[in-house]
Motif scaffolding. Sequence first.
Motif, PDB file in Angstrom:
ATOM      1  N   ASP A   1       0.813  -1.214   0.000  1.00 56.18           N
ATOM      2  CA  ASP A   1       0.000   0.000   0.000  1.00 56.18           C
ATOM      3  C   ASP A   1       0.851   1.269   0.000  1.00 56.18           C
ATOM      4  OD1 ASP A   1      -2.390  -1.445   0.062  1.00 56.18           O
ATOM      5  OD2 ASP A   1      -2.353  -1.578   2.252  1.00 56.18           O
ATOM      6  N   GLY A   2       2.166   1.092   0.120  1.00 56.51           N
ATOM      7  CA  GLY A   2       3.051   2.251   0.186  1.00 56.51           C
ATOM      8  C   GLY A   2       3.339   2.696   1.605  1.00 56.51           C
ATOM      9  N   THR A   3       2.768   2.001   2.592  1.00 50.92           N
ATOM     10  CA  THR A   3       3.016   2.357   3.987  1.00 50.92           C
ATOM     11  C   THR A   3       4.475   2.097   4.337  1.00 50.92           C
ATOM     12  OG1 THR A   3       0.745   1.812   4.606  1.00 50.92           O
ATOM     13  CG2 THR A   3       2.362   1.923   6.384  1.00 50.92           C
ATOM     14  N   ALA A   4       5.102   3.092   4.930  1.00 54.96           N
ATOM     15  CA  ALA A   4       6.521   3.004   5.264  1.00 54.96           C
ATOM     16  C   ALA A   4       6.717   2.899   6.771  1.00 54.96           C
ATOM     17  CB  ALA A   4       7.266   4.221   4.727  1.00 54.96           C
ATOM     18  N   ARG A   5       7.639   2.013   7.161  1.00 51.26           N
ATOM     19  CA  ARG A   5       8.033   1.840   8.545  1.00 51.26           C
ATOM     20  C   ARG A   5       9.553   1.873   8.626  1.00 51.26           C
ATOM     21  NH1 ARG A   5       3.587  -1.270   7.405  1.00 51.26           N
ATOM     22  NH2 ARG A   5       1.829  -1.078   8.867  1.00 51.26           N
ATOM     23  N   PRO A   6      10.115   2.044   9.820  1.00 51.50           N
ATOM     24  CA  PRO A   6      11.575   2.098   9.919  1.00 51.50           C
ATOM     25  C   PRO A   6      12.255   0.845   9.379  1.00 51.50           C
ATOM     26  CG  PRO A   6      10.587   2.962  11.915  1.00 51.50           C
ATOM     27  CD  PRO A   6       9.467   2.367  11.113  1.00 51.50           C
ATOM     28  N   CYS A   7      11.648  -0.325   9.614  1.00 51.93           N
ATOM     29  CA  CYS A   7      12.178  -1.574   9.077  1.00 51.93           C
ATOM     30  C   CYS A   7      11.076  -2.622   9.171  1.00 51.93           C
ATOM     31  CB  CYS A   7      13.435  -2.019   9.824  1.00 51.93           C
ATOM     32  SG  CYS A   7      13.145  -2.637  11.490  1.00 51.93           S
ATOM     33  N   HIS A   8      11.363  -3.815   8.721  1.00 50.96           N
ATOM     34  CA  HIS A   8      10.353  -4.879   8.754  1.00 50.96           C
ATOM     35  C   HIS A   8       9.964  -5.287  10.169  1.00 50.96           C
ATOM     36  CE1 HIS A   8      10.068  -5.493   4.538  1.00 50.96           C
ATOM     37  NE2 HIS A   8      11.210  -6.118   4.366  1.00 50.96           N
ATOM     38  N   PHE A   9      10.778  -4.931  11.146  1.00 46.06           N
ATOM     39  CA  PHE A   9      10.587  -5.440  12.500  1.00 46.06           C
ATOM     40  C   PHE A   9      10.023  -4.406  13.467  1.00 46.06           C
ATOM     41  CE2 PHE A   9      14.326  -7.204  10.368  1.00 46.06           C
ATOM     42  CZ  PHE A   9      13.832  -8.479  10.101  1.00 46.06           C
ATOM     43  N   ILE A  10       9.737  -3.226  12.961  1.00 48.15           N
ATOM     44  CA  ILE A  10       9.147  -2.169  13.785  1.00 48.15           C
ATOM     45  C   ILE A  10       7.840  -1.737  13.136  1.00 48.15           C
ATOM     46  CG2 ILE A  10       9.426   0.212  14.605  1.00 48.15           C
ATOM     47  CD1 ILE A  10      12.396  -0.307  14.834  1.00 48.15           C
ATOM     48  N   GLY A  11       6.754  -1.811  13.892  1.00 50.31           N
ATOM     49  CA  GLY A  11       5.438  -1.543  13.328  1.00 50.31           C
ATOM     50  C   GLY A  11       5.058  -0.076  13.235  1.00 50.31           C
ATOM     51  N   ASP A  12       5.841   0.820  13.839  1.00 50.14           N
ATOM     52  CA  ASP A  12       5.500   2.238  13.824  1.00 50.14           C
ATOM     53  C   ASP A  12       5.468   2.770  12.391  1.00 50.14           C
ATOM     54  OD1 ASP A  12       5.601   2.024  16.554  1.00 50.14           O
ATOM     55  OD2 ASP A  12       7.624   2.857  16.720  1.00 50.14           O
ATOM     56  N   VAL A  13       4.367   3.405  12.032  1.00 48.93           N
ATOM     57  CA  VAL A  13       4.206   3.934  10.677  1.00 48.93           C
ATOM     58  C   VAL A  13       4.826   5.322  10.572  1.00 48.93           C
ATOM     59  CG1 VAL A  13       2.548   4.684   8.929  1.00 48.93           C
ATOM     60  CG2 VAL A  13       2.146   2.580  10.227  1.00 48.93           C
ATOM     61  N   ILE A  14       5.692   5.500   9.568  1.00 49.61           N
ATOM     62  CA  ILE A  14       6.295   6.807   9.308  1.00 49.61           C
ATOM     63  C   ILE A  14       5.357   7.647   8.455  1.00 49.61           C
ATOM     64  CG2 ILE A  14       8.215   7.998   8.182  1.00 49.61           C
ATOM     65  CD1 ILE A  14       9.887   5.476   8.712  1.00 49.61           C
ATOM     66  N   GLY A  15       4.772   7.015   7.470  1.00 52.09           N
ATOM     67  CA  GLY A  15       3.901   7.697   6.523  1.00 52.09           C
ATOM     68  C   GLY A  15       3.716   6.819   5.313  1.00 52.09           C
ATOM     69  N   ASN A  16       3.377   7.416   4.195  1.00 48.77           N
ATOM     70  CA  ASN A  16       3.171   6.666   2.969  1.00 48.77           C
ATOM     71  C   ASN A  16       4.009   7.291   1.861  1.00 48.77           C
ATOM     72  OD1 ASN A  16       1.811   5.825   0.347  1.00 48.77           O
ATOM     73  ND2 ASN A  16       0.622   4.640   1.829  1.00 48.77           N
ATOM     74  N   ILE A  17       4.762   6.470   1.160  1.00 51.11           N
ATOM     75  CA  ILE A  17       5.670   7.012   0.149  1.00 51.11           C
ATOM     76  C   ILE A  17       4.919   7.735  -0.964  1.00 51.11           C
ATOM     77  CG2 ILE A  17       7.467   5.300   0.591  1.00 51.11           C
ATOM     78  CD1 ILE A  17       6.570   3.835  -1.980  1.00 51.11           C
ATOM     79  N   TYR A  18       3.629   7.463  -1.120  1.00 46.97           N
ATOM     80  CA  TYR A  18       2.859   8.102  -2.187  1.00 46.97           C
ATOM     81  C   TYR A  18       2.290   9.454  -1.771  1.00 46.97           C
ATOM     82  CZ  TYR A  18       3.314   3.376  -3.983  1.00 46.97           C
ATOM     83  OH  TYR A  18       3.830   2.173  -4.403  1.00 46.97           O
ATOM     84  N   ASP A  19       2.504   9.841  -0.516  1.00 51.89           N
ATOM     85  CA  ASP A  19       2.094  11.166  -0.060  1.00 51.89           C
ATOM     86  C   ASP A  19       3.136  12.201  -0.483  1.00 51.89           C
ATOM     87  OD1 ASP A  19      -0.131  10.089   1.115  1.00 51.89           O
ATOM     88  OD2 ASP A  19       0.754   9.988   3.128  1.00 51.89           O
ATOM     89  N   ALA A  20       2.671  13.378  -0.874  1.00 55.65           N
ATOM     90  CA  ALA A  20       3.569  14.419  -1.378  1.00 55.65           C
ATOM     91  C   ALA A  20       4.590  14.873  -0.342  1.00 55.65           C
ATOM     92  CB  ALA A  20       2.750  15.617  -1.866  1.00 55.65           C
ATOM     93  N   ASP A  21       4.232  14.799   0.939  1.00 51.74           N
ATOM     94  CA  ASP A  21       5.135  15.298   1.983  1.00 51.74           C
ATOM     95  C   ASP A  21       5.955  14.183   2.622  1.00 51.74           C
ATOM     96  OD1 ASP A  21       3.106  13.978   3.316  1.00 51.74           O
ATOM     97  OD2 ASP A  21       2.930  15.478   4.910  1.00 51.74           O
ATOM     98  N   PHE A  22       6.031  13.018   1.992  1.00 54.36           N
ATOM     99  CA  PHE A  22       6.677  11.887   2.657  1.00 54.36           C
ATOM    100  C   PHE A  22       8.132  12.148   3.007  1.00 54.36           C
ATOM    101  CE2 PHE A  22       9.276   8.028   2.474  1.00 54.36           C
ATOM    102  CZ  PHE A  22       8.771   7.395   3.592  1.00 54.36           C
ATOM    103  N   ALA A  23       8.886  12.741   2.108  1.00 53.63           N
ATOM    104  CA  ALA A  23      10.319  12.946   2.349  1.00 53.63           C
ATOM    105  C   ALA A  23      10.570  13.694   3.653  1.00 53.63           C
ATOM    106  CB  ALA A  23      10.949  13.689   1.176  1.00 53.63           C
ATOM    107  N   ALA A  24       9.667  14.604   4.008  1.00 56.21           N
ATOM    108  CA  ALA A  24       9.844  15.398   5.220  1.00 56.21           C
ATOM    109  C   ALA A  24       9.657  14.560   6.487  1.00 56.21           C
ATOM    110  CB  ALA A  24       8.861  16.565   5.226  1.00 56.21           C
ATOM    111  N   ARG A  25       9.091  13.378   6.357  1.00 50.72           N
ATOM    112  CA  ARG A  25       8.833  12.534   7.519  1.00 50.72           C
ATOM    113  C   ARG A  25      10.051  11.689   7.924  1.00 50.72           C
ATOM    114  NH1 ARG A  25       3.078  11.587   8.295  1.00 50.72           N
ATOM    115  NH2 ARG A  25       1.890  12.835   6.807  1.00 50.72           N
ATOM    116  N   LEU A  26      11.044  11.647   7.049  1.00 47.62           N
ATOM    117  CA  LEU A  26      12.243  10.875   7.335  1.00 47.62           C
ATOM    118  C   LEU A  26      13.175  11.667   8.238  1.00 47.62           C
ATOM    119  CD1 LEU A  26      12.902   9.535   3.737  1.00 47.62           C
ATOM    120  CD2 LEU A  26      11.879   8.281   5.645  1.00 47.62           C
TER     121      LEU A  26
END
Length: 296
Positions: A228-253
């Motif tokens: 779905d494009g949902t991004a997390r820090p890694c496969h083993f951490i469930g915390d959602v950073i955001g979605n790579i398809y969102d325009a502001d995603f880069a700012a969430r890193l």
Amino acid sequence: MSGTDRESTERPHLTIHYRGPLGSCNYGCPYCPFAKRKATRREVLEDSAALTRFVAWAETAPFTLSVLFTPWGEALAYPRYQAAIVRLSHLAHVQKVAIQTNLSGALGWLDAANIGKVGIWATYHPTQTTRPRFLKRCAELRTKNVSFSVGVVGAREHFAEIAEMRAALPDSVYLWVNAFFGRRSYYTPAEREWLSSIDPHFALDTVRHRSRGQACAGGHTLISVDGDGTARPCHFIGDVIGNIYDADFAARLSPRPCTRHVCDCFIGYAHLETLNLRGTFGAGLLERNPLLGQGL
């Protein structure tokens, strides 16, 4: 320097571990929940649509990219994953595209790829294929000049095969051994010493690395992405950073310490700054090939 090259060097770099909806495999390993499972037509369509969307995003992503496909199952059985690797390998801002695979399928599709950017993380399953068949695939990869590594689970019943595989492979191919379910206590000191003679980095996989609060690339220059494009820090951490398809995603890193108490899987602990495995594996980190880190 061309305009395209200049644009690529100015983008921040992002490593992506992509795992779409695929959940099927042609092998029947007893410990795997996806063993010998055939995907339904609906699952195939969902996975295909997710992969197509991801590749389209990657084509215009505001980053230079390294991509490792880490499927639940065997993705290279499907032409869409072969085509995705080929396409990504030809993008100027993609530095590396790699995949975890059992190496059971034909490899002719690699002829259309930019081989210098492709990495293969191959796992040998002694109960599912023959050594000659697997070695034939490895020979094809060598002929095509593909960067690859070979690995096997370090269960005692596989020791003879591990020895035979190491003897059959040239020194220019790294053979890694995954500690049997990460259990250091499973091995005698003599067994650990022998396995370390096969894989110089074996000891790393027998340790549950203390990671909580430690600096890691996860969530900053490395992310895990699902279908779905949902991004997390890694496969083993469930915390959602955001979605790579969102325009502001880069700012969430941003830099963020690990929130797990321990990390005991290579695709996780390889990115802990304390271990400096980027320095050890160099350009071969995604496909687990430390020989590239040695300049070979």
